[in-house]
Write an enzyme that holds these catalytic residues in place. Structure first.
Site, PDB file in Angstrom:
ATOM      1  CE  LYS A  55      31.659  37.627  46.143  1.00  0.00           C
ATOM      2  NZ  LYS A  55      33.120  37.550  45.969  1.00  0.00           N
ATOM      3  CG  HIS A 186      38.603  41.465  41.233  1.00  0.00           C
ATOM      4  ND1 HIS A 186      39.161  42.565  41.862  1.00  0.00           N
ATOM      5  CD2 HIS A 186      37.712  40.938  42.106  1.00  0.00           C
ATOM      6  CE1 HIS A 186      38.649  42.689  43.073  1.00  0.00           C
ATOM      7  NE2 HIS A 186      37.763  41.725  43.249  1.00  0.00           N
TER       8      HIS A 186
END
Length: 207
Positions: A55, A186
């Site tokens: 991230k 996802h």
């Protein structure tokens, strides 16, 4: 699958029976330090996780470049390393980051630019030479068609639980194959595992 006593991936094509798994990580926690990321990558490797989706987008570009470099250094060349900014950056910021990590052999940059720039913006980011991954927010094949046909993606991470289910995901995967675009998914590993094992151009499952 239950009716036929067959795993679903075989009913969907059965291209392979093993799919690499990567972890979604690198979340910023209060008090987290640089060694925390080193320990996280080492932990994934000890568990035979193939890679990590790091991230980025909450810190400065320079700090995120440094974190990506650290993850690559600890993980090594064979560690599947990609980044996900969750549409945090302007096009210029995304391109700055891409230039800064170009030598790290990242598997992809996921959703590098803000939602309103994801077609033209992603297309510009792709010129740096790192694959771009997007599509998790699309609800049908029509939005995915635009991403693919207009040169905005190298990889689609369409979520079957958002984009109308398995049948629509398969339609999207077929279209993507015609353009040389690969498929991810996802989250939702219990679904993604079967979908990605059933096609030739699937990449990996994320957990």
């Amino acid at each position: 699958g239950k009716a036929l006593e067959q795993p679903v991936y075989k009913l969907l094509g059965g291209y392979r029976d093993r799919v690499p798994v990567i972890a979604i990580g690198g979340y910023l926690r209060s008090g987290a330090s640089r060694p925390s990321l080193e320990e996280e990558v080492a932990h994934y490797q000890s568990g035979q996780i193939s890679g990590m989706k790091l991230k980025v987008g909450s810190l400065s570009i320079a700090e995120d470049i440094e974190r990506a470099r650290l993850a690559r250094r600890v993980g090594g060349d064979r560690f599947h390393l990609c980044t996900d900014s969750n549409q945090a950056w302007t096009v210029e910021e995304a391109m700055t980051f891409a230039r800064g990590v170009k030598d790290l052999n990242l598997a992809w940059l996921e959703e590098p630019v803000r939602w309103h720039d994801q077609i033209e913006g992603n297309a510009r980011v792709r010129t740096i030479g790192i694959p771009v991954n997007a599509g998790q927010g699309e609800i049908s094949r029509h939005g995915c068609r635009d991403l693919v046909a207009r040169g905005a993606v190298d990889i689609l991470n369409v979520d079957a639980t958002i984009a109308a289910g398995v049948t629509e995901w398969r339609r999207i995967a077929g279209m993507a194959a015609s353009f040389g675009v690969r498929m991810a998914h996802h989250e939702e590993p219990q679904v993604a595992l079967h979908l990605l094992a059933g096609i030739a151009h699937g990449i990996c499952v994320e957990i």
